[in-house]
Enzyme design. Sequence first.
Site, PDB file in Angstrom:
ATOM      1  N   ASP A  55     -28.971  45.605  66.943  1.00 54.19           N
ATOM      2  CA  ASP A  55     -29.478  46.814  67.612  1.00 54.19           C
ATOM      3  C   ASP A  55     -28.451  47.945  67.615  1.00 54.19           C
ATOM      4  OD1 ASP A  55     -31.830  45.532  68.111  1.00 54.19           O
ATOM      5  OD2 ASP A  55     -31.773  45.738  70.295  1.00 54.19           O
ATOM      6  N   ARG A  71     -35.662  32.912  74.964  1.00 57.53           N
ATOM      7  CA  ARG A  71     -34.408  33.539  74.519  1.00 57.53           C
ATOM      8  C   ARG A  71     -33.181  32.757  74.974  1.00 57.53           C
ATOM      9  NH1 ARG A  71     -34.302  39.229  73.232  1.00 57.53           N
ATOM     10  NH2 ARG A  71     -36.397  39.751  72.617  1.00 57.53           N
ATOM     11  N   TYR A 108     -47.731  34.019  73.745  1.00 55.42           N
ATOM     12  CA  TYR A 108     -47.502  32.781  72.991  1.00 55.42           C
ATOM     13  C   TYR A 108     -46.735  31.796  73.869  1.00 55.42           C
ATOM     14  CZ  TYR A 108     -43.149  35.402  71.898  1.00 55.42           C
ATOM     15  OH  TYR A 108     -41.998  36.152  71.966  1.00 55.42           O
ATOM     16  N   GLU A 119     -17.178  39.517  74.490  1.00 58.58           N
ATOM     17  CA  GLU A 119     -18.393  39.883  75.244  1.00 58.58           C
ATOM     18  C   GLU A 119     -17.992  40.423  76.614  1.00 58.58           C
ATOM     19  OE1 GLU A 119     -21.806  40.131  75.109  1.00 58.58           O
ATOM     20  OE2 GLU A 119     -21.694  40.537  77.260  1.00 58.58           O
ATOM     21  N   GLN A 120     -18.615  41.545  77.011  1.00 54.41           N
ATOM     22  CA  GLN A 120     -18.233  42.167  78.290  1.00 54.41           C
ATOM     23  C   GLN A 120     -18.613  41.312  79.507  1.00 54.41           C
ATOM     24  OE1 GLN A 120     -20.229  45.935  78.549  1.00 54.41           O
ATOM     25  NE2 GLN A 120     -22.274  45.060  78.494  1.00 54.41           N
TER      26      GLN A 120
HETATM   27  C1  LIG Z   1     -40.203  43.457  74.505  1.00 60.44           C
HETATM   28  C2  LIG Z   1     -39.313  43.034  73.370  1.00 60.44           C
HETATM   29  C3  LIG Z   1     -39.723  42.002  72.521  1.00 60.44           C
HETATM   30  C4  LIG Z   1     -38.942  41.633  71.424  1.00 60.44           C
HETATM   31  N1  LIG Z   1     -39.382  40.617  70.608  1.00 60.44           N
HETATM   32  C5  LIG Z   1     -38.643  40.267  69.512  1.00 60.44           C
HETATM   33  C6  LIG Z   1     -39.071  39.202  68.665  1.00 60.44           C
HETATM   34  O1  LIG Z   1     -40.102  38.556  68.906  1.00 60.44           O
HETATM   35  N2  LIG Z   1     -38.302  38.900  67.563  1.00 60.44           N
HETATM   36  C7  LIG Z   1     -37.149  39.579  67.274  1.00 60.44           C
HETATM   37  O2  LIG Z   1     -36.504  39.267  66.265  1.00 60.44           O
HETATM   38  N3  LIG Z   1     -36.719  40.600  68.076  1.00 60.44           N
HETATM   39  C8  LIG Z   1     -37.426  40.945  69.178  1.00 60.44           C
HETATM   40  N4  LIG Z   1     -36.985  41.951  70.004  1.00 60.44           N
HETATM   41  C9  LIG Z   1     -35.735  42.670  69.656  1.00 60.44           C
HETATM   42  C10 LIG Z   1     -34.517  41.875  70.063  1.00 60.44           C
HETATM   43  O3  LIG Z   1     -34.578  41.561  71.443  1.00 60.44           O
HETATM   44  C11 LIG Z   1     -33.237  42.681  69.797  1.00 60.44           C
HETATM   45  O4  LIG Z   1     -33.296  43.260  68.522  1.00 60.44           O
HETATM   46  C12 LIG Z   1     -32.025  41.761  69.850  1.00 60.44           C
HETATM   47  O5  LIG Z   1     -31.948  41.087  71.087  1.00 60.44           O
HETATM   48  C13 LIG Z   1     -30.740  42.565  69.610  1.00 60.44           C
HETATM   49  O6  LIG Z   1     -29.650  41.675  69.611  1.00 60.44           O
HETATM   50  P1  LIG Z   1     -28.181  42.254  69.506  1.00 60.44           P
HETATM   51  O7  LIG Z   1     -27.293  41.045  69.526  1.00 60.44           O
HETATM   52  O8  LIG Z   1     -28.055  43.212  68.377  1.00 60.44           O
HETATM   53  O9  LIG Z   1     -27.955  43.118  70.839  1.00 60.44           O
HETATM   54  P2  LIG Z   1     -27.984  42.681  72.366  1.00 60.44           P
HETATM   55  O10 LIG Z   1     -28.863  41.526  72.604  1.00 60.44           O
HETATM   56  O11 LIG Z   1     -28.248  43.934  73.137  1.00 60.44           O
HETATM   57  O12 LIG Z   1     -26.494  42.185  72.661  1.00 60.44           O
HETATM   58  C14 LIG Z   1     -25.427  43.086  72.785  1.00 60.44           C
HETATM   59  C15 LIG Z   1     -24.307  42.401  73.550  1.00 60.44           C
HETATM   60  O13 LIG Z   1     -23.160  43.256  73.525  1.00 60.44           O
HETATM   61  C16 LIG Z   1     -22.556  43.256  74.803  1.00 60.44           C
HETATM   62  N5  LIG Z   1     -21.802  44.512  74.934  1.00 60.44           N
HETATM   63  C17 LIG Z   1     -22.288  45.775  75.057  1.00 60.44           C
HETATM   64  N6  LIG Z   1     -21.278  46.670  75.158  1.00 60.44           N
HETATM   65  C18 LIG Z   1     -20.118  45.951  75.083  1.00 60.44           C
HETATM   66  C19 LIG Z   1     -18.747  46.308  75.118  1.00 60.44           C
HETATM   67  N7  LIG Z   1     -18.345  47.583  75.265  1.00 60.44           N
HETATM   68  N8  LIG Z   1     -17.809  45.320  75.007  1.00 60.44           N
HETATM   69  C20 LIG Z   1     -18.180  44.008  74.875  1.00 60.44           C
HETATM   70  N9  LIG Z   1     -19.484  43.625  74.839  1.00 60.44           N
HETATM   71  C21 LIG Z   1     -20.446  44.577  74.940  1.00 60.44           C
HETATM   72  C22 LIG Z   1     -23.747  43.136  75.770  1.00 60.44           C
HETATM   73  O14 LIG Z   1     -23.337  42.646  77.021  1.00 60.44           O
HETATM   74  C23 LIG Z   1     -24.645  42.155  75.014  1.00 60.44           C
HETATM   75  O15 LIG Z   1     -24.355  40.811  75.342  1.00 60.44           O
HETATM   76  C24 LIG Z   1     -37.725  42.325  71.144  1.00 60.44           C
HETATM   77  C25 LIG Z   1     -37.306  43.337  72.000  1.00 60.44           C
HETATM   78  C26 LIG Z   1     -38.074  43.685  73.108  1.00 60.44           C
HETATM   79  C27 LIG Z   1     -37.597  44.789  74.011  1.00 60.44           C
END
Ligand SMILES: Cc1cc2nc3c(=O)[nH]c(=O)nc-3n(C[C@H](O)[C@H](O)[C@H](O)COP(=O)(O)OP(=O)(O)OC[C@H]3O[C@@H](n4cnc5c(N)ncnc54)[C@H](O)[C@@H]3O)c2cc1C
Length: 399
Positions: free
Chosen positions: A292, A108, A214, A34-35
């Site tokens: 994502d 979260r 909620y 993790e960065q």
């Molecule tokens: C308003 C809003 C409401 C939402 N509500 C919901 C909900 O109710 N339910 C649900 O399931 N989803 C919800 N989501 C979607 C959800 O927040 C995301 O889909 C989810 O957080 C994505 O998780 P992730 O681990 O894929 O990415 P992220 O949470 O973006 O994590 C990516 C990680 O990678 C790290 N990183 C990036 N680049 C590098 C690199 N080069 N080297 C090392 N580390 C790096 C970052 O620092 C970060 O910690 C919502 C989103 C929004 C905007």
Amino acid sequence: MKKGISVAIVGGGIGGLAAALSLLRAGVDAHVYEQARTLGEVGAGIQISPNASRILHRLGLAEQLTATGVKPVALHQRRWDDGRTLLRAPLGELVEKTFGAPYYHLHRADLLDALASALPSQNLHLGHRLTTLVDHGDSTEATFENGTRIVSDAVVGADGIHSVVRRLAFGPEHPNFTGCAAYRGLVPAERLAHLNLETTAQIWMGPGKHFVHYFVRGRRLVNFVAVVEQDTWTRESWTDRGDVSDALAAFEGWHPQLSEILRASDETFIWALFDRKPMARWSVGRVTLLGDACHAMLPFMGQGAVQSIEDGANLAACLAGISSAQVDESLNRYERLRLPRASHLQSLSEENKRRFHLPDGPAQSERDEVMASGTTDWSLQAIAWLYAHDAELLSAPGE
Ligand SMILES: Cc1cc2nc3c(=O)[nH]c(=O)nc-3n(C[C@H](O)[C@H](O)[C@H](O)COP(=O)(O)OP(=O)(O)OC[C@H]3O[C@@H](n4cnc5c(N)ncnc54)[C@H](O)[C@@H]3O)c2cc1C
């Protein structure tokens, strides 16, 4: 058990941490890079449906999630001005009994804490920002800004919407501004006691906007997300401190409950909502993506993080017990099993933008009639395809 392959997961968000726990449980030697120097999540709520909570429970997190989470009794969709019920889908015990796992509303940070505390500290490497990636055919080599070089059997990009792994493996492609921005905030529940809010997810739908609220953290906080349409996003950052007064102005004329919630908040953040089109491939050689990084979607199905948790569980099932020589084919299998479902959710989330934001008129009346008949995708029997799914199972239609 045969000694498992080694996997480097780039990104310690909800998706990366959940994937690491699933992979370790499957006997894979998984490490998260993790960065950031500390793990953290935005101060906001998240909905976790049974298709992900069953996975989190298998990872041993049931006790922690029950202690910090809230189990809503229903999903309540309401009309923007008079608050009329458009649809009320039961959640709570009925969902838990039907699908064998609960529906949670969580802070979260509480979810991230639960995941991080279950991960052995030697498998988490903070302060590691990925810069380059090479697939040697029989191994991968990842290099980090701090000079560390890691050789492993596979690399998983769980590094979010601006994924570096995705860019390095598939080339540059920018996320798409969806024309929506969201005000988000948390309000101490005691400030809203006079509203007698039920323990539900309330979704208020109206012209060009919607509002969701909620309880989280044992009903001590009320989380809100107020979504407005706007043509462009001109701020430099994709998230910024927002003005409560702007949010109040945007929801002027809406039901008074919503302005009361906004007025009770000390601060609000505004987020530009970006998504990406479904990808044709998630994997190339020994490199794959999850969360994502490969299927960023509008949050209008509450499934972005949920799908990333499903990804990790499925990836673990595909990589369990394999040899290094089988990595490519196993990642292709993971992609075949996961990509259609996540892509479908990307398009349903996009479709909900139109459906939630219809101006009053014939299309809105038709939508309301369909919702009243209980046949929309949010009714309990219609949502079984989503909630009953077990991502650990290695079968898909046609396989
Ligand atoms: C308003 C809003 C409401 C939402 N509500 C919901 C909900 O109710 N339910 C649900 O399931 N989803 C919800 N989501 C979607 C959800 O927040 C995301 O889909 C989810 O957080 C994505 O998780 P992730 O681990 O894929 O990415 P992220 O949470 O973006 O994590 C990516 C990680 O990678 C790290 N990183 C990036 N680049 C590098 C690199 N080069 N080297 C090392 N580390 C790096 C970052 O620092 C970060 O910690 C919502 C989103 C929004 C905007």
